[in-house]
Design a protein around this motif. Structure first.
Motif, short mmCIF file in Angstrom:
data_model
loop_
_atom_site.label_atom_id
_atom_site.label_comp_id
_atom_site.label_asym_id
_atom_site.label_seq_id
_atom_site.Cartn_x
_atom_site.Cartn_y
_atom_site.Cartn_z
N ARG A 82 0.85 -1.20 0.00
CA ARG A 82 0.00 0.00 0.00
C ARG A 82 0.88 1.25 0.00
O ARG A 82 1.93 1.29 0.64
CB ARG A 82 -0.90 0.00 1.23
CG ARG A 82 -1.90 1.13 1.24
CD ARG A 82 -2.98 0.95 2.27
NE ARG A 82 -2.40 0.89 3.61
CZ ARG A 82 -3.02 0.39 4.65
NH1 ARG A 82 -4.22 -0.11 4.52
NH2 ARG A 82 -2.45 0.37 5.82
N TYR A 83 0.40 2.25 -0.73
CA TYR A 83 1.07 3.55 -0.77
C TYR A 83 0.06 4.60 -0.34
O TYR A 83 -1.01 4.71 -0.92
CB TYR A 83 1.58 3.83 -2.19
CG TYR A 83 2.11 5.23 -2.37
CD1 TYR A 83 3.31 5.61 -1.80
CD2 TYR A 83 1.41 6.17 -3.10
CE1 TYR A 83 3.80 6.88 -1.96
CE2 TYR A 83 1.89 7.45 -3.27
CZ TYR A 83 3.09 7.80 -2.69
OH TYR A 83 3.57 9.07 -2.84
N GLU A 84 0.40 5.35 0.69
CA GLU A 84 -0.50 6.40 1.20
C GLU A 84 0.07 7.76 0.81
O GLU A 84 1.08 8.20 1.37
CB GLU A 84 -0.65 6.27 2.71
CG GLU A 84 -1.31 4.98 3.13
CD GLU A 84 -1.38 4.82 4.63
OE1 GLU A 84 -0.82 5.68 5.35
OE2 GLU A 84 -2.00 3.85 5.06
N GLU A 85 -0.60 8.38 -0.14
CA GLU A 85 -0.08 9.64 -0.67
C GLU A 85 -0.20 10.79 0.33
O GLU A 85 0.71 11.61 0.46
CB GLU A 85 -0.83 10.00 -1.95
CG GLU A 85 -0.27 11.20 -2.66
CD GLU A 85 -0.94 11.44 -3.99
OE1 GLU A 85 -0.70 12.51 -4.55
OE2 GLU A 85 -1.69 10.58 -4.45
N PHE A 86 -1.30 10.85 1.06
CA PHE A 86 -1.51 11.96 1.99
C PHE A 86 -0.58 11.88 3.20
O PHE A 86 -0.10 12.89 3.69
CB PHE A 86 -2.96 12.01 2.45
CG PHE A 86 -3.91 12.35 1.32
CD1 PHE A 86 -3.86 13.58 0.70
CD2 PHE A 86 -4.82 11.42 0.87
CE1 PHE A 86 -4.70 13.89 -0.34
CE2 PHE A 86 -5.68 11.71 -0.16
CZ PHE A 86 -5.62 12.95 -0.78
N GLU A 87 -0.35 10.69 3.68
CA GLU A 87 0.57 10.51 4.82
C GLU A 87 2.02 10.40 4.37
O GLU A 87 2.92 10.38 5.20
CB GLU A 87 0.20 9.26 5.61
CG GLU A 87 -1.09 9.38 6.37
CD GLU A 87 -1.34 8.18 7.26
OE1 GLU A 87 -0.35 7.53 7.66
OE2 GLU A 87 -2.50 7.91 7.55
N LYS A 88 2.22 10.27 3.06
CA LYS A 88 3.55 10.07 2.48
C LYS A 88 4.24 8.89 3.15
O LYS A 88 5.32 9.00 3.73
CB LYS A 88 4.39 11.33 2.59
CG LYS A 88 3.84 12.48 1.78
CD LYS A 88 4.73 13.68 1.83
CE LYS A 88 4.12 14.78 0.98
NZ LYS A 88 4.93 15.98 1.00
N VAL A 90 4.68 4.33 2.94
CA VAL A 90 4.61 3.10 2.16
C VAL A 90 4.50 1.94 3.13
O VAL A 90 5.22 1.88 4.13
CB VAL A 90 5.88 2.93 1.29
CG1 VAL A 90 5.88 1.59 0.59
CG2 VAL A 90 6.00 4.04 0.29
N TRP A 91 3.57 1.03 2.84
CA TRP A 91 3.45 -0.19 3.64
C TRP A 91 4.13 -1.31 2.87
O TRP A 91 3.84 -1.55 1.70
CB TRP A 91 1.98 -0.55 3.85
CG TRP A 91 1.30 0.36 4.82
CD1 TRP A 91 0.74 1.57 4.55
CD2 TRP A 91 1.09 0.12 6.21
NE1 TRP A 91 0.20 2.11 5.69
CE2 TRP A 91 0.40 1.23 6.72
CE3 TRP A 91 1.43 -0.91 7.06
CZ2 TRP A 91 0.05 1.33 8.06
CZ3 TRP A 91 1.07 -0.82 8.39
CH2 TRP A 91 0.39 0.30 8.88
N LYS A 101 5.47 0.03 8.13
CA LYS A 101 5.02 1.32 7.63
C LYS A 101 6.23 2.25 7.65
O LYS A 101 6.78 2.55 8.70
CB LYS A 101 3.91 1.89 8.50
CG LYS A 101 3.39 3.22 8.00
CD LYS A 101 2.28 3.75 8.86
CE LYS A 101 1.76 5.06 8.33
NZ LYS A 101 0.70 5.61 9.19
N LYS A 103 7.79 5.92 6.50
CA LYS A 103 7.55 7.28 6.02
C LYS A 103 8.57 7.61 4.94
O LYS A 103 9.75 7.29 5.08
CB LYS A 103 7.64 8.27 7.17
CG LYS A 103 6.59 8.03 8.23
CD LYS A 103 6.15 9.34 8.80
CE LYS A 103 5.08 9.11 9.83
NZ LYS A 103 3.80 9.47 9.35
#
Length: 112
Positions: A82-88, A90-91, A101, A103
């Motif tokens: 998973r990639y979280e764009e808002f939190e910058k 990567v899982w 997780k 950053k």
């Protein structure tokens, strides 16, 4: 020689005590001295890591990520789940189904 001068090292015997608190503080000081400074990455390296990250997500390849955490460099290996764009962030799903997780501002290197 007087008798009170023949006492040997008895004058300093009381200062030989070493408490667990002393040992803990010395170990803490040693650990703080060994901490590394976070390196500053140049834009070319950031672009290279971005391309590697995109390729790994597109083709579901295993990657090895080096991260800077608490003055140390930590490596994680696995697939991006998973990639979280808002939190910058990567899982990464590593071996034995471990989730990491990471950053993106702490990432130092990404290798396929």
């Amino acid at each position: 020689m007087n008798d009170h001068l023949k006492r040997g090292n008895l004058l300093w015997e009381g200062s030989r005590m070493f408490l667990p608190e002393h040992k803990q503080s010395l170990l803490e000081r040693k650990r703080l001295k060994q901490k590394l400074q976070k390196p500053i990455l140049d834009p070319d390296k950031l672009e290279e890591m971005n391309q590697t990250l995109c390729a790994a997500m597109e083709f579901a390849q295993d990657i090895t990520v080096s991260c800077f955490q608490d003055g140390e460099i930590v490596c994680c290996t696995g697939k991006i789940c998973r990639y979280e764009e808002f939190e910058k962030a990567v899982w990464i799903k590593g071996d034995e189904d471990q989730l990491y997780k990471l950053k993106l501002d702490q990432v130092l290197d990404i290798v396929l």
